[in-house]
Write an enzyme that holds these catalytic residues in place. Structure first.
Site, PDB file in Angstrom:
ATOM      1  N   LYS A 131      15.212  35.051 -24.859  1.00  0.00           N
ATOM      2  CA  LYS A 131      15.726  35.863 -25.967  1.00  0.00           C
ATOM      3  C   LYS A 131      15.797  37.324 -25.534  1.00  0.00           C
ATOM      4  O   LYS A 131      15.058  38.185 -25.996  1.00  0.00           O
ATOM      5  CB  LYS A 131      14.847  35.678 -27.200  1.00  0.00           C
ATOM      6  N   LYS A 163      14.297  20.496 -25.035  1.00  0.00           N
ATOM      7  CA  LYS A 163      13.882  20.998 -26.337  1.00  0.00           C
ATOM      8  C   LYS A 163      14.308  20.059 -27.460  1.00  0.00           C
ATOM      9  O   LYS A 163      14.872  18.991 -27.219  1.00  0.00           O
ATOM     10  CB  LYS A 163      14.434  22.406 -26.544  1.00  0.00           C
ATOM     11  N   GLU A 195       9.484  19.606 -25.038  1.00  0.00           N
ATOM     12  CA  GLU A 195       9.013  20.216 -26.279  1.00  0.00           C
ATOM     13  C   GLU A 195       8.466  19.147 -27.218  1.00  0.00           C
ATOM     14  O   GLU A 195       9.102  18.110 -27.444  1.00  0.00           O
ATOM     15  CB  GLU A 195      10.154  20.964 -26.974  1.00  0.00           C
ATOM     16  N   ASP A 217       5.445  23.360 -30.112  1.00  0.00           N
ATOM     17  CA  ASP A 217       6.216  24.268 -30.951  1.00  0.00           C
ATOM     18  C   ASP A 217       5.738  24.249 -32.398  1.00  0.00           C
ATOM     19  O   ASP A 217       5.650  23.188 -33.022  1.00  0.00           O
ATOM     20  CB  ASP A 217       7.698  23.896 -30.886  1.00  0.00           C
TER      21      ASP A 217
END
Length: 278
Positions: A131, A163, A195, A217
């Site tokens: 990000k 993910k 993930e 997560d």
């Protein structure tokens, strides 16, 4: 300096200066010379010093630059980060672009240092994410390291990270195992991370071979502790999702190996630095 960073510097100068600095050209005598310092208006950690130097040199190779505090150095309000001397026109033309890099990157390094200090004394790494500001990834991730953080993958090419959206398209354990084996064969050395949003997923992933790490997560501290016990050191464990300076120490105490924080790069505030002539 890497070619990609130099290209970024040149693009930033072109964006700001264009065909010429009309203010400096018309209001500053051509033979005027000056000295200036980049001074901190608030405390922080330096990042981008060499980039700021390169900006001055791109504008005018004759500008003399002294880096007083190198990248990674902590500083207090009033600290002098850099001194420059040369053509007044050149110093004024380079000022904003040099400060833009230095202020932004020092803000990232300072933010990273806050998170690193917040997890002490737990032996957990603070990881960045993808990000980042488009085009700035290389230098923003360098700034994270200057603040004491650790770089996660640089991009989609150097680390396989399966993910939630990948799993939504293909979550069958047999298919995952086949894909992992193919990756290991065709691209040996590439890390594989999966993930997990639930403890049930964690248990399922423990049946697979060739996995290096799991991303846990949006699990609260209690579930994170359970996941750490369940995995029992088999994989590296990364915690992620909405973790703040206020909550990170509790997450670090669960026993995970790393905590990733998108805010290191996407929400860091540029520090207040100024160029003062003297």
């Amino acid at each position: 300096m890497e070619t990609t960073v130099l290209a970024l510097i040149r693009a930033a100068i072109a964006e700001d200066v264009g065909p010429g600095d009309v203010t400096a050209e018309y209001f500053i005598p051509a033979d005027s010379r000056s000295k200036a310092e980049i001074v901190a208006r608030e405390p922080g950690v330096v990042s981008g010093a060499e980039i700021a130097e390169a900006v001055f040199k791109e504008i005018d190779p004759a500008v003399e630059v002294e880096i007083c505090l190198p990248d990674g150095s902590p500083f207090v309000r009033g600290s002098v980060l850099m001194r420059v001397a040369g053509s007044t026109r050149s110093l004024l033309t380079a000022e904003r672009t040099a400060l833009n890099f230095l202020q932004r990157l020092s803000g990232v390094a300072t933010q990273a240092r806050r998170y690193v200090e917040a997890v002490q004394p737990h032996p957990v790494q603070i990881w960045d994410t993808r990000k980042t500001t488009p085009g700035w990834r290389l230098i923003e991730k360098a700034a994270v390291k200057h603040g004491g953080g650790t770089n996660h993958r640089m991009g989609l090419y150097d680390h396989a990270m399966v993910k939630d959206n990948h799993l939504a398209a293909n979550s069958d354990l047999a298919s995952l195992q086949a894909a992992i084996h193919r990756l290991r064969t065709e691209r040996p050395g590439t890390r594989v991370q999966l993930e997990a949003d639930t403890l049930e997923q964690v248990a399922g992933f423990l049946t697979l071979d060739g996995v290096d790490m799991l991303l846990l997560d949006n699990m609260g501290p209690e579930k994170l502790r359970e996941a750490v016990k369940l995995v029992n050191g088999r994989f590296w464990l990364e915690a992620s999702g909405g973790i703040t300076l206020e909550t990170i120490k509790e997450v670090a105490a669960t026993g995970v190996n790393a905590i990733s924080v998108g805010a290191l790069t996407h929400s860091s505030r540029a520090l207040d630095l100024g160029l003062d002539f003297y």
